[in-house]
Design an enzyme around this catalytic site. Structure first.
Site, short mmCIF file in Angstrom:
data_model
loop_
_atom_site.label_atom_id
_atom_site.label_comp_id
_atom_site.label_asym_id
_atom_site.label_seq_id
_atom_site.Cartn_x
_atom_site.Cartn_y
_atom_site.Cartn_z
N SER A 163 0.87 -1.11 0.23
CA SER A 163 0.12 -0.01 -0.08
C SER A 163 0.80 1.05 0.18
O SER A 163 2.41 1.17 0.34
CB SER A 163 -0.62 0.17 1.74
OG SER A 163 -1.77 1.54 1.14
N TYR A 180 -1.62 -0.58 9.98
CA TYR A 180 -1.82 -0.77 9.13
C TYR A 180 -0.61 -0.12 8.31
O TYR A 180 -0.31 -0.72 7.53
CB TYR A 180 -3.06 -0.57 8.86
CG TYR A 180 -3.10 -0.78 6.87
CD1 TYR A 180 -3.15 -1.85 6.46
CD2 TYR A 180 -2.64 0.34 5.64
CE1 TYR A 180 -4.19 -2.10 4.97
CE2 TYR A 180 -3.79 0.04 4.90
CZ TYR A 180 -4.32 -0.63 4.07
OH TYR A 180 -3.99 -1.45 3.06
#
Length: 273
Positions: A163, A180
């Protein structure tokens, strides 16, 4: 002249020899989190170019829907329910796939988890859940596929879905997502380190770092901060259903034979500013 008008005639002898570089016929691709979102889009792309796709995800009914969707497109698809955070189930699941479908040529580590909370209030249980799916489960699955399928045959393609959150910090206008971001940053360097280790073994390892795509996982983030995201994205739009497909096909195919250890952002320009 439009861009479309300027495209070469792919039927001509001078260009048709490129097609075999992208042909995945006879190859088996295992895609985690493949029942929806980015995983299903990648399955569509690889299946369109001939791969047999194997999808894993937690929910059987979503897998069944994805399988029917892919089969309607003429794609051979198999599904196996399982939670990447359930470490004890990873080995047996791979064993079943190898016995029932065949050796795994392409591994797409797409399954992921997220959690939004200020760092001072972030629950340890949620931190561990994110790490267990995004890093620990990914490590164990990759290790198993390498040992049982890729290394004995001296070939393979591993694609990690990281990501842009693993390439940079978090905009303070957005919800805090330390776990995350940390896990995806770990996956970025997991890609580099594993690529170097596997480089002389016929196995390439690369990652795709998506920006913001409308998926079930990003639904809450987009509801909270879509306008801020668009303002920060040079292209001023979110990712579409097709924006990852070309890169996924490239990294899964022989066309990327000399690429390894790369973390490629597909983000509308977010990481360029």
């Amino acid at each position: 002249m439009s861009f479309q008008d300027a495209q070469p005639d792919v039927s001509s002898p001078s260009t048709s020899r490129l097609r075999p570089l992208f042909d995945l016929s006879g190859r088996i691709a295992l895609i985690t989190g493949g029942s929806r979102g980015l995983g299903l889009q990648i399955a569509e792309a690889l299946g369109e170019y001939g791969a047999t796709v194997v999808l894993t995800a937690r929910k059987q009914h979503e897998l069944d829907e994805a399988q029917a969707h892919l089969r309607a497109q003429g794609i051979t698809a198999h599904v196996y329910a399982g939670d990447l955070g359930d470490f004890a189930a990873i080995g047996p699941t791979v064993t079943r796939i190898l016995a029932e479908v065949g050796p795994i040529d392409i591994l797409v580590n797409n399954a992921g988890a997220t959690w939004g909370a200020p760092t001072a209030e972030h629950p340890l249980e949620a931190w561990l859940k994110v790490m267990n799916v995004n890093l620990n489960g990914t490590f164990l699955l990759t290790q198993t596929v390498l040992r049982e399928s890729m290394l004995p045959r001296g070939q393979g393609r591993i694609i990690n879905i990281a990501s842009v959150a693993g390439l940079q910090g978090n905009d303070p206008r957005m919800a805090a997502t330390l776990a995350y971001n940390t896990s995806k940053g770990g996956l970025v360097n997991f890609t580099r380190a594993l690529a170097a280790e596997m480089a002389d073994k016929g196995i390439t390892v690369n990652s795709i770092c998506p920006g913001y795509f409308p998926t079930k996982m990003t639904k809450g983030t987009l509801a909270y901060g879509e306008q801020a995201i668009l303002e920060h994205t040079p292209m001023r739009r979110l990712g579409s259903d097709t924006d990852l497909k070309g890169l996924a096909l490239l990294l899964a195919s022989d066309a990327s034979a000399y690429m390894t250890g790369q973390n490629i952002a597909v983000d509308g320009g977010i990481t360029s500013v």
